[in-house]
Structures are given as C-alpha cells and as structure tokens.
Design an enzyme around this catalytic site. Structure first.
Site, PDB file in Angstrom:
ATOM      1  N   ASN A 204       0.850  -1.194   0.000  1.00  0.00           N
ATOM      2  CA  ASN A 204       0.000   0.000   0.000  1.00  0.00           C
ATOM      3  C   ASN A 204       0.884   1.241   0.000  1.00  0.00           C
ATOM      4  OD1 ASN A 204       0.502   0.835   2.853  1.00  0.00           O
ATOM      5  ND2 ASN A 204      -0.341  -1.216   3.201  1.00  0.00           N
ATOM      6  N   ASP A 273      -4.728  -6.116   4.855  1.00  0.00           N
ATOM      7  CA  ASP A 273      -5.905  -6.821   5.387  1.00  0.00           C
ATOM      8  C   ASP A 273      -6.054  -8.192   4.742  1.00  0.00           C
ATOM      9  OD1 ASP A 273      -6.813  -4.902   7.192  1.00  0.00           O
ATOM     10  OD2 ASP A 273      -7.735  -3.724   5.592  1.00  0.00           O
ATOM     11  N   LYS A 283       8.873 -17.569 -10.126  1.00  0.00           N
ATOM     12  CA  LYS A 283       8.125 -16.505 -10.797  1.00  0.00           C
ATOM     13  C   LYS A 283       6.958 -17.075 -11.606  1.00  0.00           C
ATOM     14  CE  LYS A 283       8.865 -12.709 -13.942  1.00  0.00           C
ATOM     15  NZ  LYS A 283       9.727 -12.194 -14.983  1.00  0.00           N
ATOM     16  N   ASP A 299      -6.031  -9.334  12.756  1.00  0.00           N
ATOM     17  CA  ASP A 299      -5.999  -7.917  13.126  1.00  0.00           C
ATOM     18  C   ASP A 299      -5.102  -7.767  14.363  1.00  0.00           C
ATOM     19  OD1 ASP A 299      -6.634  -5.358  14.279  1.00  0.00           O
ATOM     20  OD2 ASP A 299      -8.282  -5.279  12.839  1.00  0.00           O
ATOM     21  N   ILE A 300      -3.943  -7.186  14.137  1.00  0.00           N
ATOM     22  CA  ILE A 300      -2.916  -7.101  15.194  1.00  0.00           C
ATOM     23  C   ILE A 300      -3.406  -6.249  16.362  1.00  0.00           C
ATOM     24  CG2 ILE A 300      -0.536  -6.397  15.670  1.00  0.00           C
ATOM     25  CD1 ILE A 300       0.037  -6.811  12.653  1.00  0.00           C
ATOM     26  N   PHE A 316      -4.633   3.891  14.411  1.00  0.00           N
ATOM     27  CA  PHE A 316      -4.929   4.912  13.395  1.00  0.00           C
ATOM     28  C   PHE A 316      -6.101   4.464  12.545  1.00  0.00           C
ATOM     29  CE2 PHE A 316      -1.917   8.462  13.125  1.00  0.00           C
ATOM     30  CZ  PHE A 316      -1.103   8.130  14.192  1.00  0.00           C
ATOM     31  N   LYS A 330     -13.995   1.478  15.215  1.00  0.00           N
ATOM     32  CA  LYS A 330     -12.731   0.737  15.369  1.00  0.00           C
ATOM     33  C   LYS A 330     -12.198   0.872  16.798  1.00  0.00           C
ATOM     34  CE  LYS A 330     -11.645   1.273  10.502  1.00  0.00           C
ATOM     35  NZ  LYS A 330     -10.862   1.930   9.464  1.00  0.00           N
ATOM     36  N   LYS A 334     -12.017  -2.686  18.617  1.00  0.00           N
ATOM     37  CA  LYS A 334     -10.670  -3.202  18.869  1.00  0.00           C
ATOM     38  C   LYS A 334     -10.290  -3.078  20.345  1.00  0.00           C
ATOM     39  CE  LYS A 334      -9.339  -2.021  14.137  1.00  0.00           C
ATOM     40  NZ  LYS A 334      -8.495  -2.788  13.235  1.00  0.00           N
TER      41      LYS A 334
HETATM   42  N1  CTP Z   1      -4.587  -2.921  11.835  1.00  0.00           N
HETATM   43  C1  CTP Z   1      -3.979  -4.010  12.411  1.00  0.00           C
HETATM   44  N2  CTP Z   1      -3.952  -5.200  11.770  1.00  0.00           N
HETATM   45  C2  CTP Z   1      -4.536  -5.351  10.573  1.00  0.00           C
HETATM   46  C3  CTP Z   1      -5.167  -4.243   9.958  1.00  0.00           C
HETATM   47  C4  CTP Z   1      -5.178  -3.040  10.630  1.00  0.00           C
HETATM   48  O1  CTP Z   1      -3.455  -3.884  13.517  1.00  0.00           O
HETATM   49  N3  CTP Z   1      -4.478  -6.516   9.967  1.00  0.00           N
HETATM   50  C5  CTP Z   1      -4.592  -1.646  12.563  1.00  0.00           C
HETATM   51  C6  CTP Z   1      -3.972  -0.483  11.800  1.00  0.00           C
HETATM   52  O2  CTP Z   1      -2.575  -0.387  12.066  1.00  0.00           O
HETATM   53  C7  CTP Z   1      -4.693   0.729  12.378  1.00  0.00           C
HETATM   54  C8  CTP Z   1      -6.057   0.168  12.746  1.00  0.00           C
HETATM   55  O3  CTP Z   1      -5.915  -1.263  12.797  1.00  0.00           O
HETATM   56  O4  CTP Z   1      -4.064   1.198  13.544  1.00  0.00           O
HETATM   57  C9  CTP Z   1      -7.140   0.496  11.767  1.00  0.00           C
HETATM   58  O5  CTP Z   1      -6.745   0.052  10.506  1.00  0.00           O
HETATM   59  P1  CTP Z   1      -7.665   0.309   9.231  1.00  0.00           P
HETATM   60  O6  CTP Z   1      -6.997  -0.272   8.029  1.00  0.00           O
HETATM   61  O7  CTP Z   1      -8.087   1.740   9.208  1.00  0.00           O
HETATM   62  O8  CTP Z   1      -8.957  -0.487   9.609  1.00  0.00           O
HETATM   63  P2  CTP Z   1      -9.332  -1.984   9.529  1.00  0.00           P
HETATM   64  O9  CTP Z   1      -9.589  -2.451  10.915  1.00  0.00           O
HETATM   65  O10 CTP Z   1      -8.341  -2.748   8.726  1.00  0.00           O
HETATM   66  O11 CTP Z   1     -10.728  -1.910   8.784  1.00  0.00           O
HETATM   67  P3  CTP Z   1     -11.055  -1.393   7.283  1.00  0.00           P
HETATM   68  O12 CTP Z   1      -9.927  -1.843   6.423  1.00  0.00           O
HETATM   69  O13 CTP Z   1     -12.341  -2.010   6.982  1.00  0.00           O
HETATM   70  O14 CTP Z   1     -11.153   0.112   7.352  1.00  0.00           O
END
Ligand code: CTP
Length: 400
Positions: A204, A273, A283, A299-300, A316, A330, A334
């Site tokens: 990303n 995600d 390859k 989701d960490i 964030f 969130k 979370k």
């Molecule tokens: N995060 C995480 N682990 C993941 C994805 C996200 O710890 N696999 C954390 C990001 O570092 C951030 C927070 O979760 O601090 C929110 O991430 P964001 O991408 O905005 O939200 P998601 O929970 O992934 O939901 P969505 O993609 O639907 O917005």
C-alpha cells in the site's frame, strides 16, 4: 521546537567547522536565537563574516573586546553547544583552563553543555583525551558523535563530527520536556509487503512518516522506544531500537513479542488486510488469465486489545472522506484507548505528506467517547499532540 530558546555555539579549529554554518541555520530555522564564539583556530577554517551572516550578527571572538562578555554571553544561554569540538577545547574544559573567550565562557556557564567532537582517530583514542572526555561525561556533559568514517587526513576511523541534523536533534532533546521518561513506547510504521511470487507483492502507499515521527518525538521526550517498521525509505531516529519486518505475519509476530514489555503501544503501520493464499516459490509465468486467491490477515491491534495487562493502546484510522463514525467503531471494536482519524483524501493529509490533519478520539473510564480535532500540522507536531494527550490521560488514571 527551539522557539525563544537561546543557544550559545562555540566553534573551534577543525576542518568540520564549515558545517557549523548549516548548524546555525538549522537552529535559527527551528526558532532559536544563536550567539557564536569562535576561537582563533576556527577563523582559519571559516570566516567570522559567514558566521555573522548565518547567525544574524552575533559572533564573538576576542575576550578583551568587551571585558565581561565571558560572563554575559553564558548568562543569557539556555544551552552551550561546542561543534566542532577539538581535542584541545575538550581537554581544556575538563581541566578548567580558561585562556580564550570560549574556554572562559565555558567555565562561567553552569547549564547544559553538548559537545560534538571532531578530530583524528589517534587523538580521539588517546588515553589522556579519553580520560578528559569521560570526566566531562561524568559531570553530565552530553556528546553527539563522533562517527566512524573517512577523516580529513585521508584515514578511516572514529573522529568525524556527527551530522548536523543529529546535533540539532540532541539539542531539541536536551531542551525538551522529559515527560515520557520511564515509558516503554512501542510504535509500528510503514506498509507491509505480501508476496505473490519472489518478484511480485501486494502493498500500500504508506510512507511510514507518521510512525517515524511518533518514534522520534517519544525518544526526544525521554522514552525507551522500539520501532517495528515495514519497508520505508526513512532513516530511523537515533537511539531508537528498530525491528525491520516485511510481511503482515512478521509484523504480527514482532508486535506480539513486544507488547508485553510496553507501557504505550501505537499502531500506525498500514498492515495488509488480505494476503495471497499461497506464495509461489518461482516466478509466475504470463498466462491469458490469472486470478489471485486472498485470505484475511489477523488484526494485530484487535489482538493486542485483548491482552490482559495491556499497555495504553492507540491505533490509526485512515479513511477516505469524513468517516469519523468508522474510526469510532474501530476504537470500540478493537477495545483500545485511542484512535487517530485522518481523511487521506484531504490536501496535506494524504500518503507521503509531511503534514497531517487528524482528530484524536479517545474513551474515558466510563467508556464515553471524546474527540479532539487538530489543525493541519507537521507529523512531528501531530506526534507531540498525541503524547500530550496520552500523558494527561495516563496522569488522570494514576490520580484516581
Ligand atoms: N490494523 C492491524 N492489523 C490489521 C489491519 C489493521 O493492527 N491486519 C490496525 C492499523 O494499524 C490501524 C487500525 O488497525 O491502527 C485500523 O486500521 P484500518 O486499516 O483503518 O482499519 P481496519 O480495521 O483494517 O478496517 P477497514 O480496512 O475495513 O477500514
């Protein structure tokens, strides 16, 4: 950061003296007022006129031009910096010798002193010099550098003056409040890379700038800082322990290892995600059609939010559009203490920008949600505002 601070800079006779001009400009740019004392030897490397122009006219060389300048100059200073500092000035200072305007002013100063040594490696490693240096360190004098590298004499070794930016950061640290002393701050930053095959990955647009700014400000304010970083092009701040990871899996493992040792955890990394269901070992060849199976990552942040003795946790929420509702969700789902919302589609808040416009959202003890919108500001200023809020929330918690 250095606004309204008064810095007294001593320049001594080293080939690195030309870098002092950049140093003065850096201090001035940060808002400080700078007065400079040059030794006779320094004048052989740069002219007082260049220093006068850079500092806005504040250069002093002669002890007898104004008989009390060795007292009045240090009296007005918040911090005394010697850069470059030769073996001569360091040894004179350690032995209380006062034989020119700089050494005399040093003796008349009882505030904080930072020295940036610069000399040949043989002089630096000399036992007499090391004894003098250690004596100064034992008195609380701070050093920045020197660094190992090619020296003016053509030799390689320890003795190059530290980079100007490092010296400025040491000054900022020295003049900054130390309200994070004793805190173990864990920060994640940057993107992750999820490999499809050995040459292709999904990633990303995260630059890591926000997370690195958080790590830098935490360090400046006295914390022990660990930065878990995905691939970025940024130089990590000095004194921060850096753990480099590449994939969401690696970031997950590293966070799980480090959260139990932290008192504040800030998850600013942009973790994937979804990752390819399998990574090919060789390859993938071009075909008419190709499809990719993706699977969800764990989701960490959410996992850290389930820890029993968890640290203060902030995440964030980078959204497109004014979706504060998503950020609030969130924060609650979370089970974390704070979430920082930003709209990446807004000018100045996007990927790779040096600025950010955020809303800090947090929950109080009763679970009530509070929001603090901030103006567009530098990512370092956002980091400072975050820590101001975290420190005050932690203090409130302690006083209950
Ligand atoms: N995060 C995480 N682990 C993941 C994805 C996200 O710890 N696999 C954390 C990001 O570092 C951030 C927070 O979760 O601090 C929110 O991430 P964001 O991408 O905005 O939200 P998601 O929970 O992934 O939901 P969505 O993609 O639907 O917005």
């Amino acid at each position: 950061m250095l606004k309204d601070r008064s810095i007294l800079l001593g320049i001594t006779g080293s080939v690195a003296a030309y870098k002092s001009l950049e140093l003065i400009k850096g201090f001035v740019k940060d808002g400080a007022s700078v007065k400079v004392i040059m030794t006779e030897a320094a004048k052989r490397f740069i002219t007082p006129m260049s220093v006068e122009i850079a500092s806005g006219g504040n250069v002093y060389c002669d002890m007898f031009e104004s008989p009390l300048s060795h007292v009045s100059l240090p009296a007005d200073a918040d911090l005394f910096v010697i850069a470059p500092a030769t073996a001569n000035i360091i040894s004179k200072y350690a032995n209380g010798i006062a034989d020119n305007l700089l050494s005399t002013s040093l003796l008349a100063f009882n505030g904080r002193v930072i020295i940036a040594p610069a000399m040949n490696w043989r002089m630096y490693e000399n036992a007499v010099f090391q004894k003098n240096l250690h004596y100064l360190l034992s008195l609380g004098v701070k050093t920045v550098g020197p660094e190992r590298g090619s020296l003016a004499c053509g030799e390689e070794g320890m003795g190059r003056m530290a980079d100007v930016e490092k010296i400025i950061e040491a000054v900022r640290t020295s003049l900054s409040k130390q309200d994070l002393a004793g805190e173990q701050v864990l920060v994640t930053a940057g993107p992750t890379r999820e490999y499809i095959d050995p040459v292709r990955y999904i990633s990303n647009r995260s630059s890591g700038k926000m997370g690195y700014a958080i790590a830098k400000i935490a360090k400046r304010r006295g914390a022990d800082v660990t930065l878990i970083s995905g691939p970025t092009a940024i130089k990590p701040p000095d004194g921060v322990e850096v753990i480099n990871v590449e994939t969401a899996d690696e970031m997950h493992a590293s966070v799980m290892d480090n959260v139990p040792m932290s008192s504040i955890f800030i998850m600013s990394a942009a973790v994937a995600d979804f990752v390819p269901a399998e990574t090919k070992n060789s390859k993938i060849e071009k075909k008419e059609k190709f499809s990719l199976n993706l699977v969800k990552t764990s989701d960490i942040l959410e996992e850290a939010g389930r820890f029993k003795n968890k640290p203060f946790i902030a995440g964030f929420s980078a959204e497109t559009g004014n979706r504060l509702d998503r950020a609030r969700k969130k924060l609650v789902n979370k089970n974390i203490d704070m979430i920082v919302f930003n709209d990446v589609s807004k000018a100045g808040s996007g990927f790779d920008a040096d600025t950010n416009e955020v809303v800090i959202i947090h929950r109080d003890k009763e679970g009530e949600i509070h929001e603090q919108p901030l103006q567009l500001m530098s990512k370092e200023d956002v980091a400072s505002a975050l820590f101001d809020m975290i420190v005050s929330l932690k203090n409130e918690g302690l006083s209950e």
